[in-house]
Write a protein that holds these residues in place. Structure first.
Motif, PDB file in Angstrom:
ATOM      1  N   VAL A  37       1.097   1.150  19.432  1.00 55.83           N
ATOM      2  CA  VAL A  37       0.652   0.292  18.323  1.00 55.83           C
ATOM      3  C   VAL A  37       1.897  -0.313  17.694  1.00 55.83           C
ATOM      4  O   VAL A  37       2.772   0.414  17.221  1.00 55.83           O
ATOM      5  N   GLU A  38       1.991  -1.643  17.744  1.00 52.88           N
ATOM      6  CA  GLU A  38       3.115  -2.339  17.116  1.00 52.88           C
ATOM      7  C   GLU A  38       2.678  -2.786  15.720  1.00 52.88           C
ATOM      8  O   GLU A  38       1.785  -3.628  15.593  1.00 52.88           O
ATOM      9  N   LEU A  39       3.312  -2.239  14.693  1.00 51.98           N
ATOM     10  CA  LEU A  39       2.886  -2.580  13.328  1.00 51.98           C
ATOM     11  C   LEU A  39       2.979  -4.083  13.055  1.00 51.98           C
ATOM     12  O   LEU A  39       2.092  -4.652  12.419  1.00 51.98           O
ATOM     13  N   ALA A  40       4.023  -4.712  13.561  1.00 48.95           N
ATOM     14  CA  ALA A  40       4.217  -6.146  13.297  1.00 48.95           C
ATOM     15  C   ALA A  40       3.053  -6.965  13.851  1.00 48.95           C
ATOM     16  O   ALA A  40       2.767  -8.060  13.359  1.00 48.95           O
ATOM     17  N   GLU A  41       2.376  -6.431  14.874  1.00 48.26           N
ATOM     18  CA  GLU A  41       1.240  -7.171  15.458  1.00 48.26           C
ATOM     19  C   GLU A  41      -0.078  -6.846  14.755  1.00 48.26           C
ATOM     20  O   GLU A  41      -1.104  -7.448  15.050  1.00 48.26           O
ATOM     21  N   GLU A  42      -0.043  -5.878  13.858  1.00 51.91           N
ATOM     22  CA  GLU A  42      -1.267  -5.489  13.136  1.00 51.91           C
ATOM     23  C   GLU A  42      -1.571  -6.442  11.995  1.00 51.91           C
ATOM     24  O   GLU A  42      -2.666  -6.459  11.458  1.00 51.91           O
ATOM     25  N   GLY A  43      -0.579  -7.217  11.582  1.00 47.86           N
ATOM     26  CA  GLY A  43      -0.784  -8.167  10.492  1.00 47.86           C
ATOM     27  C   GLY A  43       0.555  -8.617   9.948  1.00 47.86           C
ATOM     28  O   GLY A  43       1.569  -7.952  10.196  1.00 47.86           O
ATOM     29  N   PRO A  44       0.583  -9.738   9.193  1.00 54.99           N
ATOM     30  CA  PRO A  44       1.869 -10.209   8.670  1.00 54.99           C
ATOM     31  C   PRO A  44       2.458  -9.224   7.661  1.00 54.99           C
ATOM     32  O   PRO A  44       1.720  -8.631   6.872  1.00 54.99           O
ATOM     33  N   GLY A  45       3.760  -9.047   7.722  1.00 52.83           N
ATOM     34  CA  GLY A  45       4.451  -8.178   6.760  1.00 52.83           C
ATOM     35  C   GLY A  45       4.172  -6.703   6.939  1.00 52.83           C
ATOM     36  O   GLY A  45       4.362  -5.912   6.016  1.00 52.83           O
ATOM     37  N   MET A  46       3.717  -6.276   8.143  1.00 43.85           N
ATOM     38  CA  MET A  46       3.324  -4.869   8.325  1.00 43.85           C
ATOM     39  C   MET A  46       4.425  -3.971   8.879  1.00 43.85           C
ATOM     40  O   MET A  46       4.266  -2.759   8.905  1.00 43.85           O
ATOM     41  N   ALA A  47       5.509  -4.536   9.386  1.00 48.01           N
ATOM     42  CA  ALA A  47       6.588  -3.682   9.883  1.00 48.01           C
ATOM     43  C   ALA A  47       7.234  -2.955   8.697  1.00 48.01           C
ATOM     44  O   ALA A  47       7.179  -3.449   7.564  1.00 48.01           O
ATOM     45  N   VAL A  48       7.801  -1.789   8.953  1.00 50.69           N
ATOM     46  CA  VAL A  48       8.300  -0.950   7.856  1.00 50.69           C
ATOM     47  C   VAL A  48       9.303  -1.664   6.934  1.00 50.69           C
ATOM     48  O   VAL A  48       9.154  -1.603   5.706  1.00 50.69           O
ATOM     49  N   PRO A  49      10.303  -2.382   7.458  1.00 48.37           N
ATOM     50  CA  PRO A  49      11.267  -3.012   6.536  1.00 48.37           C
ATOM     51  C   PRO A  49      10.589  -4.022   5.602  1.00 48.37           C
ATOM     52  O   PRO A  49      10.929  -4.100   4.421  1.00 48.37           O
ATOM     53  N   LEU A  77       8.756  -5.580   0.269  1.00 47.82           N
ATOM     54  CA  LEU A  77       7.753  -6.221  -0.585  1.00 47.82           C
ATOM     55  C   LEU A  77       7.217  -5.278  -1.656  1.00 47.82           C
ATOM     56  O   LEU A  77       6.870  -5.713  -2.751  1.00 47.82           O
ATOM     57  N   THR A  78       7.121  -4.000  -1.347  1.00 42.32           N
ATOM     58  CA  THR A  78       6.550  -3.066  -2.325  1.00 42.32           C
ATOM     59  C   THR A  78       7.637  -2.373  -3.135  1.00 42.32           C
ATOM     60  O   THR A  78       7.338  -1.606  -4.042  1.00 42.32           O
ATOM     61  N   ARG A  79       8.888  -2.598  -2.783  1.00 48.54           N
ATOM     62  CA  ARG A  79      10.058  -1.938  -3.397  1.00 48.54           C
ATOM     63  C   ARG A  79       9.955  -0.419  -3.311  1.00 48.54           C
ATOM     64  O   ARG A  79      10.383   0.307  -4.202  1.00 48.54           O
ATOM     65  N   CYS A 122      -4.171   1.510   2.354  1.00 51.99           N
ATOM     66  CA  CYS A 122      -4.784   0.261   1.891  1.00 51.99           C
ATOM     67  C   CYS A 122      -4.212  -0.181   0.550  1.00 51.99           C
ATOM     68  O   CYS A 122      -4.033  -1.375   0.326  1.00 51.99           O
ATOM     69  N   SER A 123      -3.893   0.764  -0.350  1.00 49.82           N
ATOM     70  CA  SER A 123      -3.319   0.279  -1.616  1.00 49.82           C
ATOM     71  C   SER A 123      -1.923  -0.282  -1.384  1.00 49.82           C
ATOM     72  O   SER A 123      -1.543  -1.266  -2.021  1.00 49.82           O
ATOM     73  N   MET A 124      -1.200   0.296  -0.435  1.00 48.17           N
ATOM     74  CA  MET A 124       0.123  -0.258  -0.115  1.00 48.17           C
ATOM     75  C   MET A 124      -0.038  -1.659   0.479  1.00 48.17           C
ATOM     76  O   MET A 124       0.702  -2.580   0.140  1.00 48.17           O
ATOM     77  N   MET A 125      -1.036  -1.823   1.351  1.00 46.69           N
ATOM     78  CA  MET A 125      -1.254  -3.140   1.976  1.00 46.69           C
ATOM     79  C   MET A 125      -1.674  -4.194   0.957  1.00 46.69           C
ATOM     80  O   MET A 125      -1.282  -5.348   1.040  1.00 46.69           O
ATOM     81  N   ARG A 126      -2.481  -3.762  -0.040  1.00 44.10           N
ATOM     82  CA  ARG A 126      -2.858  -4.712  -1.111  1.00 44.10           C
ATOM     83  C   ARG A 126      -1.602  -5.180  -1.853  1.00 44.10           C
ATOM     84  O   ARG A 126      -1.462  -6.352  -2.180  1.00 44.10           O
ATOM     85  N   ALA A 127      -0.693  -4.229  -2.117  1.00 44.47           N
ATOM     86  CA  ALA A 127       0.540  -4.580  -2.827  1.00 44.47           C
ATOM     87  C   ALA A 127       1.388  -5.529  -1.981  1.00 44.47           C
ATOM     88  O   ALA A 127       1.989  -6.475  -2.508  1.00 44.47           O
ATOM     89  N   VAL A 128       1.420  -5.288  -0.674  1.00 42.34           N
ATOM     90  CA  VAL A 128       2.183  -6.164   0.236  1.00 42.34           C
ATOM     91  C   VAL A 128       1.618  -7.581   0.167  1.00 42.34           C
ATOM     92  O   VAL A 128       2.354  -8.560   0.003  1.00 42.34           O
ATOM     93  N   GLN A 129       0.270  -7.682   0.261  1.00 39.59           N
ATOM     94  CA  GLN A 129      -0.360  -9.015   0.248  1.00 39.59           C
ATOM     95  C   GLN A 129      -0.126  -9.725  -1.082  1.00 39.59           C
ATOM     96  O   GLN A 129       0.173 -10.919  -1.110  1.00 39.59           O
ATOM     97  N   ALA A 130      -0.228  -8.959  -2.179  1.00 42.59           N
ATOM     98  CA  ALA A 130      -0.047  -9.579  -3.497  1.00 42.59           C
ATOM     99  C   ALA A 130       1.380 -10.105  -3.660  1.00 42.59           C
ATOM    100  O   ALA A 130       1.596 -11.232  -4.126  1.00 42.59           O
ATOM    101  N   ARG A 131       2.360  -9.314  -3.247  1.00 41.64           N
ATOM    102  CA  ARG A 131       3.770  -9.735  -3.369  1.00 41.64           C
ATOM    103  C   ARG A 131       4.047 -10.931  -2.476  1.00 41.64           C
ATOM    104  O   ARG A 131       4.733 -11.873  -2.869  1.00 41.64           O
ATOM    105  N   ALA A 132       3.516 -10.873  -1.243  1.00 41.73           N
ATOM    106  CA  ALA A 132       3.759 -11.971  -0.301  1.00 41.73           C
ATOM    107  C   ALA A 132       3.161 -13.262  -0.858  1.00 41.73           C
ATOM    108  O   ALA A 132       3.779 -14.324  -0.799  1.00 41.73           O
TER     109      ALA A 132
END
Ligand code: AMP
Ligand code: ZN
Length: 315
Positions: free
Chosen positions: A108-120, A125-127, A292-302
């Motif tokens: 499973v490649e995180l970067a292919e799971e959605g934009p901004g999903m790789a660990v760095p 984005l979430t600090r 999912c809460s981390m992903m919401r924060a990623v989307q909001a920041r992006a």
């Protein structure tokens, strides 16, 4: 130095076990240690489907090697975390190991799971510290793949040094809830969770490295670049000094905790059963799971960054 088992010339000395072994006897000794851990903790059976999380490092690949040898039904799971060259090299090691032995490896490649999903990207984005973002991502995908693909058990390569360092961290802060759940076998607390086990919990990092070396396993030697400042490494270093002064300290620390301390914490830290996350449907203690809460924060920041750059560059 003579081999404790066969009296031949020993190649490796284990002060914690007060023994020394030649190569064939060491391989036997290591395999037996793993077999004993599986049996004494009732980890899994030959009838169950095992999903092994493999990082390309020595521990998870050594574990996979032993389990294949013992005749278990195994599939590997590699998560591409997107941590630059370190991740691509670790992917190569895991893939080469599986290919050479004809073993199934899910990737499973995180970067292919959605934009901004790789660990760095998530950490930026979430600090959040990279290791904390990474841990949340790993836990989520391990659980999700194990559930979606009908595995019975999820295995990780955590070794004695990992467990002792984690225990030290939990004790230094008296994290009762973490201490209550630090066990080599975690039974599922929800039908969508599978059993999680750590068959190498009594094998030291050194013992695993010797096993991997003797078996000719090609693994990634470098540490994750994010781990450099992690407190886990300070705890490991401290424990190694204690171990050098008094061999067997790490084993005793972890074993005695599991025998006496952990049950005491578990009895006072009852946790309600999880419900299901409204985002991904996986078990969660809140409305949204940690992932999912981390992903919401990623989307909001992006989104807010994109809006800011639109304002900065008028048409
Ligand atoms: P670590 O958290 O890096 O100390 O790794 C502990 C265990 O987690 C390893 O022994 C593996 O079983 C698993 N693991 C770590 N990184 C990955 C990864 N990228 N993909 C799959 N499993 C991993
Ligand atoms: Zn969720």
């Amino acid at each position: 130095m003579k081999c404790t088992r066969c009296r031949g010339a020993a190649e490796v000395q284990l002060r914690a076990h007060n023994s020394a072994f030649c190569r064939p006897c060491y391989l036997l000794f290591f395999r037996r240690q793993v077999e004993r851990a599986i049996a004494s903790e009732n980890m899994f059976t030959k009838e169950e489907r095992l999903l092994i999380a493999v990082s390309g490092g020595k521990d998870s690949l050594a574990l996979w090697d032993v389990l294949v040898d013992l005749g278990y039904d195994t599939t590997g799971l590699y998560l591409g975390l997107g941590i630059g060259a370190y991740s691509s090299r670790s992917h190569d090691k895991a893939a080469a190991f599986a290919a050479a032995r004809g073993l199934a490896l899910r990737v499973v490649e995180l970067a292919e799971e959605g934009p901004g999903m790789a660990v760095p990207a998530v950490a930026g984005l979430t600090r959040r510290p990279a290791c904390s973002a990474c841990g949340t991502m790993k836990r989520h995908y391990f659980d999700q793949v194990a559930h979606d693909e009908g595995f019975d058990v999820l295995l990780t390569g955590h070794n004695l040094d990992d467990e002792a360092a984690r225990l030290m961290g939990n004790v230094l802060r008296w994290q009762r809830d973490h201490l209550a759940r630090q066990r080599p076998v975690l039974p599922p607390s929800h039908p969508k969770f599978v059993r999680k086990v750590k068959p190498l919990f009594l094998c030291s990092e050194y013992e695993t490295a010797v096993y991997a070396f003797m078996r000719g396993i090609d693994y990634i030697v470098e540490e994750c670049p994010n781990a450099a400042g992690a407190s886990q490494l300070v705890y490991k270093d401290t424990l190694n000094r204690l171990e050098a002064a008094s061999p067997g300290t790490k084993q005793a620390f972890v074993k005695e905790f599991l025998r006496t301390g952990q049950p005491a914490f578990a009895s006072t830290e009852a946790r309600e059963a999880p419900r299901e996350c409204t985002g991904c449907g996986m078990p969660s203690y809140g409305e949204l799971c940690a992932f999912c809460s981390m992903m919401r924060a990623v989307q909001a920041r992006a989104a807010s960054r994109a809006a800011a750059s639109d304002r900065a560059a008028p048409a």
